[in-house]
Design a protein around this motif. Structure first.
Motif, PDB file in Angstrom:
ATOM      1  N   LEU A 169      81.988  43.714  -4.250  1.00  0.00           N
ATOM      2  CA  LEU A 169      83.327  43.509  -4.814  1.00  0.00           C
ATOM      3  C   LEU A 169      84.390  44.136  -3.902  1.00  0.00           C
ATOM      4  N   ALA A 170      84.072  45.296  -3.359  1.00  0.00           N
ATOM      5  CA  ALA A 170      85.036  45.978  -2.479  1.00  0.00           C
ATOM      6  C   ALA A 170      85.273  45.189  -1.186  1.00  0.00           C
ATOM      7  N   LEU A 171      84.237  44.451  -0.745  1.00  0.00           N
ATOM      8  CA  LEU A 171      84.327  43.790   0.566  1.00  0.00           C
ATOM      9  C   LEU A 171      84.705  42.307   0.494  1.00  0.00           C
ATOM     10  N   GLN A 174      87.672  40.814   2.184  1.00  0.00           N
ATOM     11  CA  GLN A 174      87.838  41.267   3.574  1.00  0.00           C
ATOM     12  C   GLN A 174      89.000  42.248   3.723  1.00  0.00           C
ATOM     13  N   PRO A 175      88.858  43.408   3.084  1.00  0.00           N
ATOM     14  CA  PRO A 175      89.954  44.382   3.103  1.00  0.00           C
ATOM     15  C   PRO A 175      90.141  45.011   4.481  1.00  0.00           C
ATOM     16  N   ALA A 176      91.353  45.543   4.692  1.00  0.00           N
ATOM     17  CA  ALA A 176      91.616  46.309   5.915  1.00  0.00           C
ATOM     18  C   ALA A 176      91.072  47.727   5.770  1.00  0.00           C
ATOM     19  N   LEU A 177      91.012  48.202   4.522  1.00  0.00           N
ATOM     20  CA  LEU A 177      90.581  49.587   4.259  1.00  0.00           C
ATOM     21  C   LEU A 177      89.605  49.621   3.097  1.00  0.00           C
ATOM     22  N   ILE A 178      88.544  50.386   3.281  1.00  0.00           N
ATOM     23  CA  ILE A 178      87.614  50.643   2.172  1.00  0.00           C
ATOM     24  C   ILE A 178      87.648  52.128   1.877  1.00  0.00           C
TER      25      ILE A 178
END
Ligand SMILES: Nc1ncnc2c1ncn2[C@@H]1O[C@H](COP(=O)(O)OP(=O)(O)OP(=O)(O)O)[C@@H](O)[C@H]1O
Length: 265
Positions: A169-171, A174-178
């Protein structure tokens, strides 16, 4: 490094971040950068300010706390965005993984529907395509049985599987920051290692802030470590260098208490 790469802004830039609770200064002025594809481990004793610093990056502090200072995501000042704009950033350009996915996932919703909602909201895909992407993401996270996982409720998965779904879910957008705050602390050591490896592998194009008590876990996946004490980064450097030649007395003290030290390397 090419000229293009060196002139690109870091994925995350933090400058003079200050967090207070009334007159009590919890973080006096934090500055750090994380590059694309880089994992920065933030380690330190309990209560040193790791979690509030991480939450403040997504502007998720509880009301009792106040933050000031600059936070830039791929060069854009997100500390200046409205709350409505931030809602679009969270889950989209910033993905988050916390220690206990059972309390983060809505128990009444299937894992797939949580992913689908996030994909539709942040990528604007139609539901059918979003479901395909959800299925694909869970398979990439090595969850068993394509439709079985996507249609499972959170309680039907093991702790490790839930954490894999949370990383998915976090990825997925395609986030810039995790931001990963103690993502494996509740899991047994074998599963921890698998999940850390998965995070390392799958988060290769994002910047990742990895918060942990566990020096071994940090040494397994972090490119750099920042050691925090009483709201201040007292020492920062490449993981191998910091672990083999710590300079600050607090870092030495912290490492002397680490069970097994850098056991994963
Ligand atoms: N809502 C709040 N109101 C007032 N103080 C708070 C609040 N939340 C956290 N703090 C304080 O902020 C400080 C830093 O807490 P934080 O949770 O960031 O520490 P931490 O390094 O993440 O610790 P741990 O490793 O135990 O999670 C602590 O002194 C804590 O008591």
């Amino acid at each position: 490094m090419s000229q293009l790469a060196s002139s690109a802004p870091p994925s995350l830039g933090v400058n003079g971040l200050r967090i207070t609770a009334g007159d009590n200064v919890l973080v006096p002025g934090l500055s750090l950068t994380i590059g694309r594809g880089e994992i920065l481990g933030m380690v330190g004793a309990s209560g040193s300010g790791k979690t509030i610093s991480a939450f403040s990056l997504a502007r998720l502090l509880p009301e009792a706390l106040t933050q000031t200072g600059e936070i830039s995501l791929e060069g854009e000042r997100i500390d200046l965005l409205s709350e409505a704009q931030m809602r679009q950033v969270r889950g989209g350009r910033i993905g988050m993984v916390f220690q206990d996915p059972l309390s983060s996932f809505n128990p009444l919703r299937t894992v797939g529907s949580i992913l689908v909602e996030s994909i539709c909201r942040h990528q604007g895909l139609p539901a059918r395509q979003a479901r395909e992407l959800a299925i694909e993401t869970l398979a990439t996270m090595r969850l068993p049985g394509r439709d079985a996982s996507v249609d499972a409720y959170p309680h039907m998965l093991s702790g490790g599987q839930r954490q894999r779904a949370m990383i998915g879910l976090a990825l997925v957008n395609q986030p810039a920051l995790i931001i990963a705050d103690e993502p494996t602390t509740a899991l047994d050591p074998t599963v921890q290692l698998q999940i850390l490896a998965l995070l390392r592998h799958q988060a290769s194009s994002a910047a990742c802030l990895f918060i942990t008590h566990d020096i071994g876990a940090a040494s397994a996946i972090c490119d750099r470590l920042a050691v925090m004490n009483e709201g201040v980064i007292v020492e920062e450097g490449p993981t191998d260098q910091l672990l083999s030649s710590p300079v600050h007395p607090f870092t030495r003290e912290l490492l002397s208490h680490a069970p097994g030290g850098a056991r994963f390397r």
